[in-house]
Scaffold this active site. Structure first.
Site, PDB file in Angstrom:
ATOM      1  N   ASP A 126      11.948   1.909  -4.711  1.00 36.99           N
ATOM      2  CA  ASP A 126      11.441   1.338  -3.469  1.00 36.99           C
ATOM      3  C   ASP A 126      12.572   0.887  -2.549  1.00 36.99           C
ATOM      4  OD1 ASP A 126       8.971  -0.073  -2.167  1.00 36.99           O
ATOM      5  OD2 ASP A 126      10.470  -1.657  -2.292  1.00 36.99           O
ATOM      6  N   GLU A 166      12.839   6.126  -2.013  1.00 39.40           N
ATOM      7  CA  GLU A 166      12.115   5.885  -0.762  1.00 39.40           C
ATOM      8  C   GLU A 166      13.072   5.324   0.279  1.00 39.40           C
ATOM      9  OE1 GLU A 166      10.425   2.293   0.155  1.00 39.40           O
ATOM     10  OE2 GLU A 166       8.787   3.038   1.352  1.00 39.40           O
TER      11      GLU A 166
HETATM   12  C1  GLC Z   1       8.227  -0.228   0.404  1.00 44.53           C
HETATM   13  C2  GLC Z   1       6.766  -0.173   0.085  1.00 44.53           C
HETATM   14  C3  GLC Z   1       6.020  -1.110   0.931  1.00 44.53           C
HETATM   15  C4  GLC Z   1       6.524  -2.492   0.705  1.00 44.53           C
HETATM   16  C5  GLC Z   1       8.029  -2.546   0.916  1.00 44.53           C
HETATM   17  C6  GLC Z   1       8.601  -3.810   0.389  1.00 44.53           C
HETATM   18  O1  GLC Z   1       8.479   0.216   1.674  1.00 44.53           O
HETATM   19  O2  GLC Z   1       6.309   1.129   0.185  1.00 44.53           O
HETATM   20  O3  GLC Z   1       4.654  -1.060   0.693  1.00 44.53           O
HETATM   21  O4  GLC Z   1       5.897  -3.385   1.570  1.00 44.53           O
HETATM   22  O5  GLC Z   1       8.697  -1.515   0.222  1.00 44.53           O
HETATM   23  O6  GLC Z   1       8.639  -3.805  -0.986  1.00 44.53           O
END
Ligand code: GLC
Ligand code: MG
Length: 691
Positions: free
Chosen positions: A313, A383
């Protein structure tokens, strides 16, 4: 008696000479030949030493057949005869030659074998948002047991990999992305035992489980944060702290993804801490080796439990510049107090800092320790939204020398609805393919828990065509739960908002794309069949848009998804062949999938307009002049035949055409083509080889 024996047979003469008094049990008289001549000769030589027999006398034993137990020395005399020696030598050299040939063959086979595709390349990765998938206990929130109940869905769809958004213990300020304990399951979702059961059952069904992993921050309720804010010497530097003014706690102009300053003042410690997201999500200080050790221990913890990979993440936020200087404003003339959103700044000091990739590579190396178990490859996807800086995204791919992610999420197709057209679709796909490092594996995302559903943003008339595109492009598709049935965003009013991101501005809420999965037309769409609770409203279209109804309809979004996914797995051109774009205009985007050596190939024609189109593909020599539709998003057009000079598509229609040709488009149009795991097919033997 002894000498009598000696007179009668050669064997006994020897036994006398060697003074072995016992009769050899293996002794066999040869009655078929008359040994008189030899016996006479031995007699006259009177106990001559058999060992001293000259080679030239060997022929004289020709008529005695070797027998079991014959003494070695005599056997040697026989064995040096040409009739034994020649076959023996032939056999010897034959063995040597065969061994060498086998070694050479093995080396050739290894050298010529293309890599087999791994599980994360063969199947879509299906994203489950656990709050919304299936509620087993009737509290209105989905849970792990709910997922367990629905595993048949993946068998049905031929999906082999499932990513589950966080289910760690959490105060749920950001619905699980604020982790209080990385080693525990939140009671809302179940228990560790539920998790273990789920994983075991998934593995039994040959399904892989990818965990969400959040290395950037924790919840402010995490034990580490409590110890850090109270100044515990071991935990002091676990987070990013700096001195600041209690009444105006903004040590610099940095802003949070959720808006406003990314600094909050902590009364207990009397300092400010940094949070890239909510103030309840303090950023960890990953420059601290103890924190890094904690994170890698967590990676081991879950890998040891048996999970098959991680979705990492928010990786671009892992480090911030230590100097804490203001970031440059996008509009230098804007008053500093109006700098409140991430779009107001160039994130030179808060994203993609030096050291990020080294850290990811370290984690990757730890994962690879577990990948060595046969058939247990552990997968890593990162991500990072890099928007217009695709070169930054591509950095997350591995290089031939250093391993990092298997792929970074490709979020660029999320922009498709900005300008749904053939040219735009081609542009976005080409953007990825032309920037991706050679030999890497593509992937495609059109929705997730953070972005509006594509079915709504692109419009319902494009749902099937987009699914057709995803499942016929090269690379791995991510399927956000519900995309396989064409789920749409729900409407959310201010008082229904659950997502903290939408608390102040309902248009920023991510709730619309998080509504419960639509399983049937029963109560609560089958999501919670027990009570009248659902944490978010069910979409009103659930009476027709649901799994059960679509399973019984051969023309449904679900039936098409399933068919194409099964086809993708069984057809080599679709899962590992060349991708060549052949046509793009304002309406239509068209591409080929082909594999060298295999005559069967596929043409995809996608109409991204609200008008029908006729596309002339007569310049494509590889296409036969008449083509047949294998799959159409307009079910009744299946099987339709048309000339390649006039390929008809209705508004928003997608066609998958199968054809046969021995010519390959990629041979003469390299600049329009891409391939990741290059291989050629040898039709005569039915095998793939490196080429
Ligand atoms: C990522 C997740 C999102 C979350 C953020 C903070 O972007 O996909 O849903 O709010 O991280 O953890
Ligand atoms: Mg529940």
């Amino acid at each position: 008696n002894r000498s009598g024996t000696a007179v009668r047979t050669l064997g006994c003469i020897i036994s006398i000479d060697m003074d072995l008094g016992t009769r050899n049990a293996g002794f066999q008289e040869d009655k078929s030949e008359e040994p008189t001549a030899q016996i006479t000769k031995f007699d006259s030589e009177e106990k001559s030493d058999a060992m001293s027999l000259k080679l030239d006398t060997v022929e004289e034993y020709n008529q005695i057949k070797p027998y079991a137990g014959m003494p070695k020395e005599v056997l040697l005399l026989y064995s040096s005869q040409a009739r034994y020696k020649v076959p023996r030598e032939i056999l010897f050299w034959l063995t040597v030659a065969c061994t060498l040939a086998l070694v050479a063959l093995t080396i050739t086979v290894i050298a010529l074998s293309p890599r087999c595709l791994s599980w994360w390349q063969m199947s879509p990765v299906y994203q489950i948002y656990p709050r919304s998938f299936k509620d087993s206990d009737g509290d209105g929130v989905g849970d792990l047991k709910g997922i367990l109940e629905q595993l048949d869905h993946f068998d049905y769809l031929n999906i082999k990999a499932v990513w589950i958004s966080p289910f760690y213990r959490s105060p749920m300020k950001d619905f699980g992305y604020d982790v209080e304990d990385f080693r525990d399951i939140d009671p809302l979702f179940g228990t560790m035992q539920d998790f273990e059961e789920l994983l075991a059952e998934m593995h039994k069904r040959d399904l892989k489980l990818i965990m969400d992993f959040i290395p950037n921050h924790t919840s402010d309720k995490h034990r580490w944060f409590n110890l850090s804010r109270s100044g515990d010497p071991q935990y002091r530097d676990y987070y990013v702290w700096t001195d600041c003014n209690a009444s105006n706690p903004k040590p610099n102009n940095w802003v949070s993804i959720f808006g406003n300053s990314s600094w909050s003042y902590d009364k207990v410690r009397g300092q400010c801490y940094y949070h890239q997201f909510l103030k309840e999500q303090p950023d960890l200080n990953l420059r601290n080796p103890h924190v890094r050790k904690e994170i890698s221990d967590l990676i081991h913890f879950w890998l040891e439990k048996g999970v098959d990979g991680f979705r990492m993440d928010a990786v671009k936020h892992i480090f911030e510049a230590e100097h804490l200087r203001d970031e440059p404003q996008v509009d230098p003339d804007k008053p500093p107090e109006e700098i409140t959103t991430e779009w107001d700044l160039h994130h030179d000091y808060t994203t993609t800092q030096v050291g990020l990739h080294d850290l990811l590579r370290e984690w990757r190396a730890e994962m690879d320790i577990y990948s060595r178990e046969p058939g247990r490859y552990r997968f890593l996807v990162t991500e990072s939204y890099d928007y217009h800086e695709i070169e930054k995204t591509m950095m997350y791919y591995s290089t031939p020398l250093v391993k990092e992610g298997d792929f970074p999420f490709n979020f660029y197709l999320l922009d498709l609805p900005q300008n749904t057209s053939g040219l735009w679709a081609k542009h976005l796909i080409d953007l990825w393919m032309s920037n991706m490092p050679n030999g890497q594996w593509a992937n495609w995302v059109v929705g997730n828990h953070d972005r509006l559903r594509i079915g709504t943003s692109a419009g319902p008339s494009f749902i099937r065509t987009i699914n057709m595109m995803l499942l016929s492009l090269p690379g791995t598709v991510t399927t956000y739960y519900g995309e396989e049935i064409g789920m749409q965003n729900i409407n959310i009013t201010q008082d229904q908002v659950q997502d903290p991101a939408g608390r102040y501005n309902v248009s920023l809420s991510r709730d619309p794309q998080r509504s419960p999965m639509q399983w049937s037309d029963d109560m609560n769409a089958g999501f919670n069949p027990k009570t009248n609770l659902t944490w978010l409203p069910i979409h009103p279209d659930y009476k027709t848009v649901n799994v059960e109804a679509q399973m019984n309809d051969a023309s449904s979004v679900l039936a098409q998804y399933r068919y194409l996914n099964i086809l993708r797995e069984s057809e080599m051109p679709l899962h590992r062949g060349w991708f060549c774009h052949v046509h793009a205009d304002a309406r239509v985007f068209s591409y080929l999938r082909e594999l060298d050596g295999l005559s069967r190939a596929f043409l995809v024609v996608l109409n991204f307009d609200n008008e029908p189109a006729v596309t002339d593909l007569s310049s494509i020599m590889e296409l036969p002049s008449q083509v047949n539709v294998l799959v159409s998003t307009v079910h009744t057009n299946k099987g339709k035949s048309m000339p390649k000079s006039q390929i008809q598509t209705e508004a928003g229609e997608g066609l998958l055409i199968q054809f046969s040709s021995n010519m390959k488009f990629n041979h003469n149009h390299k600049e329009q083509c891409y391939i990741s795991e290059k291989a050629c097919y040898l039709e005569a033997m039915g095998i793939l080889y490196k080429c």
